[in-house]
Design a protein around this motif. Structure first.
Motif, short mmCIF file in Angstrom:
data_model
loop_
_atom_site.label_atom_id
_atom_site.label_comp_id
_atom_site.label_asym_id
_atom_site.label_seq_id
_atom_site.Cartn_x
_atom_site.Cartn_y
_atom_site.Cartn_z
N ASN A 8 16.55 -0.32 3.57
CA ASN A 8 15.13 -0.66 3.53
C ASN A 8 14.31 0.57 3.91
OD1 ASN A 8 12.53 -1.62 3.88
ND2 ASN A 8 13.15 -3.47 4.97
N PRO A 9 13.54 1.16 2.98
CA PRO A 9 12.80 2.38 3.31
C PRO A 9 11.62 2.16 4.26
CG PRO A 9 12.23 1.64 1.11
CD PRO A 9 13.36 0.77 1.58
N ALA A 10 11.23 0.91 4.48
CA ALA A 10 10.15 0.63 5.42
C ALA A 10 10.62 0.65 6.87
CB ALA A 10 9.51 -0.72 5.11
N THR A 11 11.93 0.43 7.05
CA THR A 11 12.47 0.35 8.42
C THR A 11 13.69 1.23 8.64
OG1 THR A 11 13.93 -1.50 7.83
CG2 THR A 11 11.69 -2.05 8.58
N ASN A 12 14.24 1.79 7.55
CA ASN A 12 15.49 2.56 7.58
C ASN A 12 16.69 1.69 7.97
OD1 ASN A 12 14.22 5.02 6.87
ND2 ASN A 12 13.63 5.37 8.99
N GLU A 13 16.55 0.38 7.83
CA GLU A 13 17.64 -0.56 8.17
C GLU A 13 18.64 -0.62 7.02
OE1 GLU A 13 18.27 -5.41 8.69
OE2 GLU A 13 16.28 -4.57 8.31
N LEU A 14 19.93 -0.57 7.38
CA LEU A 14 21.00 -0.76 6.39
C LEU A 14 21.09 -2.24 6.05
CD1 LEU A 14 23.42 0.33 4.75
CD2 LEU A 14 24.83 -0.03 6.79
N LEU A 15 20.85 -2.59 4.79
CA LEU A 15 20.85 -3.99 4.36
C LEU A 15 22.23 -4.45 3.90
CD1 LEU A 15 17.56 -3.88 2.23
CD2 LEU A 15 17.81 -4.70 4.59
N SER A 290 -10.33 5.38 2.09
CA SER A 290 -10.79 4.04 2.48
C SER A 290 -9.89 2.93 1.97
CB SER A 290 -12.22 3.81 1.96
OG SER A 290 -12.24 3.83 0.54
N HIS A 291 -9.08 3.23 0.97
CA HIS A 291 -8.30 2.17 0.32
C HIS A 291 -6.95 1.92 0.98
CE1 HIS A 291 -6.75 -0.38 -2.90
NE2 HIS A 291 -5.65 0.37 -2.93
N PHE A 292 -6.27 2.97 1.44
CA PHE A 292 -4.86 2.84 1.79
C PHE A 292 -4.66 2.55 3.28
CE2 PHE A 292 -4.66 5.21 -2.19
CZ PHE A 292 -3.77 4.38 -2.87
N VAL A 293 -3.91 1.45 3.51
CA VAL A 293 -3.56 1.02 4.87
C VAL A 293 -2.04 0.85 4.90
CG1 VAL A 293 -3.81 -0.74 6.64
CG2 VAL A 293 -5.76 -0.17 5.17
N ALA A 294 -1.37 1.63 5.75
CA ALA A 294 0.09 1.55 5.84
C ALA A 294 0.52 0.28 6.53
CB ALA A 294 0.63 2.77 6.59
N GLY A 295 1.64 -0.26 6.08
CA GLY A 295 2.15 -1.47 6.72
C GLY A 295 3.40 -1.98 6.04
N ASN A 296 3.81 -3.16 6.41
CA ASN A 296 4.98 -3.82 5.83
C ASN A 296 4.69 -4.14 4.36
OD1 ASN A 296 7.01 -5.55 5.02
ND2 ASN A 296 7.01 -6.74 6.91
N PRO A 297 5.48 -3.62 3.42
CA PRO A 297 5.18 -3.86 2.01
C PRO A 297 5.28 -5.32 1.59
CG PRO A 297 7.29 -2.75 2.27
CD PRO A 297 6.63 -2.72 3.60
N MET A 298 5.86 -6.16 2.45
CA MET A 298 5.92 -7.60 2.15
C MET A 298 4.58 -8.28 2.41
SD MET A 298 8.80 -8.55 0.89
CE MET A 298 8.58 -10.32 1.10
N LEU A 337 3.63 10.14 7.61
CA LEU A 337 3.00 9.36 8.68
C LEU A 337 3.92 9.27 9.89
CD1 LEU A 337 1.28 6.36 6.85
CD2 LEU A 337 0.45 8.69 7.23
N ASP A 338 3.33 9.27 11.07
CA ASP A 338 4.08 9.19 12.32
C ASP A 338 4.38 7.73 12.63
OD1 ASP A 338 5.31 9.72 14.70
OD2 ASP A 338 3.45 10.08 15.83
N CYS A 342 9.64 5.62 5.46
CA CYS A 342 9.39 6.78 4.58
C CYS A 342 7.96 6.77 4.04
CB CYS A 342 10.40 6.78 3.44
SG CYS A 342 12.13 6.72 3.97
N TYR A 343 6.99 6.85 4.93
CA TYR A 343 5.58 6.77 4.54
C TYR A 343 4.98 8.17 4.44
CZ TYR A 343 5.73 1.76 5.63
OH TYR A 343 6.03 0.42 5.66
N TYR A 344 4.36 8.46 3.28
CA TYR A 344 3.69 9.75 3.07
C TYR A 344 2.21 9.51 2.81
CZ TYR A 344 3.31 14.69 1.82
OH TYR A 344 3.00 16.04 1.82
N ALA A 345 1.36 10.26 3.47
CA ALA A 345 -0.08 10.07 3.33
C ALA A 345 -0.52 10.39 1.90
CB ALA A 345 -0.82 10.97 4.31
N PRO A 346 -1.33 9.55 1.28
CA PRO A 346 -1.89 9.87 -0.04
C PRO A 346 -2.61 11.21 0.00
CG PRO A 346 -2.30 7.58 0.50
CD PRO A 346 -1.76 8.22 1.74
N THR A 347 -2.29 12.07 -0.93
CA THR A 347 -2.68 13.49 -0.86
C THR A 347 -3.43 13.92 -2.11
OG1 THR A 347 -0.74 13.95 0.52
CG2 THR A 347 -1.76 15.83 -0.60
N ILE A 348 -4.48 14.74 -1.89
CA ILE A 348 -5.21 15.36 -3.00
C ILE A 348 -5.18 16.86 -2.80
CG2 ILE A 348 -7.41 15.57 -4.20
CD1 ILE A 348 -8.13 12.78 -3.19
#
Length: 457
Positions: A8-15, A290-298, A337-338, A342-348
């Motif tokens: 799981n890339p949101a938690t690095n948990e082995l599923l 203003s649009h992007f808020v990191a969190g649980n993708p579920m 992101l800290d 595996c979260y990467y900040a939206p970049t321009i």
């Protein structure tokens, strides 16, 4: 024997973990697919194949919540986007069940024969080497037309989505497909050559990187076997001076950051008229921040999901940093992101030149590049100045100029006042280093057929 891991890339948990198959098991499954071709492709009427494909659409919709959750858990796609992927896969099944027979119908040709026509006949066993970024859609895009045409299909899925691969095989089984018409191969990339060279395999469809495409094409070419390759992209998104900038910016956010930018056909290079570029950059930056808020993708509230793997994030960040070292400027983002996952900040990025990775290489993640153009012809020259040619977009209110530019853009598809996307009704594929051949529509279902001339007198 190696292991496939589902993480799981949101938690690095082995599923889950799965043992890969040995050579004997691989050979057995391929051989059974070859034997099954005689029954499926030559004895099963196309009307019966259509009914089974319709059942697949029903199964996908019945199990949509479960299947979408599996996509999100294995590769991080926001759950709402995963549900949309399942629905799109079901739509593709319905499209081919309804239109496949006409796409494959004999074409009568006037000659000096009593009767002459072109028939579209199946080839045999077709291997699909598929990626993780759209783990259901990409597989169904390959498999459904191949199966409806009368071929049997083998799936070598990406190693980080083994549960999705098994679930897809179960969808076909649950829908009533006979055993060995569609088979998942639990193998790593090290066994792909073995499968391609198997005497019963007649063709290969690959969606993946340029490097993978070159390797598969070389192996298949040495065996004189047909290939269809959908490879990387660096799609241009041209914004002319007269464009509706609010619509263009909204489309830019969706076109670049949908699926966290992990799409071959995502908009990647935003080429904006120099008189309006500063305005576009400021609006784009404000929309992204203003649009992007990191969190649980579920969760529905999450708009920033993780990338699929840490190594992919690291590679993307390396491309950004190498470009910055050469003079590119970060408008926003540019860091991981800290937080766990595996979260990467939206970049321009701006001030990007042709010698930088951000221009010449595919950025497979949430990084947008904004470039400036002096006139429409200059914008088109920038758009065509890369080795890729998958899709592209043009935003303008001048339809005559738009159509001329669309025809001149070196790509497999061009969209005016829209982001790039795939539609079962339209052929999909690229040119240059983005690959060759087509999927979807009539052209796609005919790729893995024997286009046979029959002449009678």
């Amino acid at each position: 024997m190696s292991m496939m891991q589902s993480i799981n890339p949101a938690t690095n948990e082995l599923l889950a973990e799965f043992e890969t198959w040995d050579d004997e098991t691989v050979d057995y499954v391929i051989t059974q697919a070859g034997y099954m071709f005689a029954d499926w492709g030559k004895l099963t009427p196309i009307e019966d194949r259509c009914l089974l494909i319709k059942r697949v659409a029903d199964t996908l919709r019945d199990d949509a919540e479960i299947l979408a959750e599996l996509i999100t858990l294995e590769m991080g796609k926001p759950h709402r986007e995963a549900l949309a992927e399942i629905e799109k896969s079901a739509w593709l099944c319905e499209y081919y069940a309804e239109n496949g027979p006409s796409h494959l119908a004999d074409e009568m040709i006037e000659t000096d024969a009593s009767k002459s026509y072109v028939a579209y006949l199946p080839l045999g066993v077709i291997l699909g080497v598929m990626p993780w970024n759209f783990p259901f859609w990409q597989v169904f895009r390959f498999a459904v037309p191949a199966l409806l045409a009368g071929n049997t299909a083998l799936l070598k899925h990406a190693s980080n989505v083994p549960q999705c691969a098994l679930a897809i095989e179960e969808v076909f089984r649950k829908s009533g497909f006979p055993d060995h018409v569609f088979s998942n191969l639990m193998i790593g990339s090290d066994k792909v050559e073995q499968v391609i060279r198997h005497k019963m395999v007649r063709g290969v469809a690959l969606t993946g990187s340029e490097n993978a495409g070159r390797k598969v094409a070389a192996i298949a070419g040495s065996e004189l076997k047909k290939t269809v390759l959908e490879l990387g992209g660096s799609d241009a998104f041209i914004v002319l001076e007269d464009a509706n900038f609010r619509e263009a910016v909204d489309a830019a956010v969706k076109g670049r950051f949908q699926n966290m930018g992990q799409s071959c056909i995502a908009s990647k290079r935003f080429i904006v008229d120099q008189m309006q570029a500063d305005k576009f950059i400021e609006m784009f930056k404000e929309a992204v921040e203003s649009h992007f808020v990191a969190g649980n993708p579920m969760e529905k509230s999450t708009t920033l999901a993780p990338m699929a793997r840490q190594d992919l994030l690291d590679e993307l960040h390396n491309q950004v940093m190498r470009s910055v070292e050469l003079g590119a400027k970060i408008v926003t983002g540019g860091y991981q992101l800290d937080r766990e996952g595996c979260y990467y900040a939206p970049t321009i990025l701006t001030d990007v030149t042709s010698n930088m990775p951000a221009f010449s290489e595919e950025l497979f993640g949430p990084v947008a590049v904004v470039l400036k153009s002096s006139e429409p012809a200059h914008a088109l020259g920038i758009a065509n100045g890369v080795d890729f040619g998958l899709g592209g977009s043009i935003f303008t209110t001048d339809m005559a100029t738009a159509e001329t530019m669309a025809r001149g853009m070196e790509s497999g598809a061009t969209f005016v006042n829209s982001i790039s996307f795939s539609d079962p009704r339209m052929p999909f594929g690229g040119i240059k280093n983005s690959g060759y051949g087509r999927e979807l529509s009539a052209q796609g279902i005919r790729e893995f057929t024997n286009i046979k001339s029959i002449w009678m007198k």
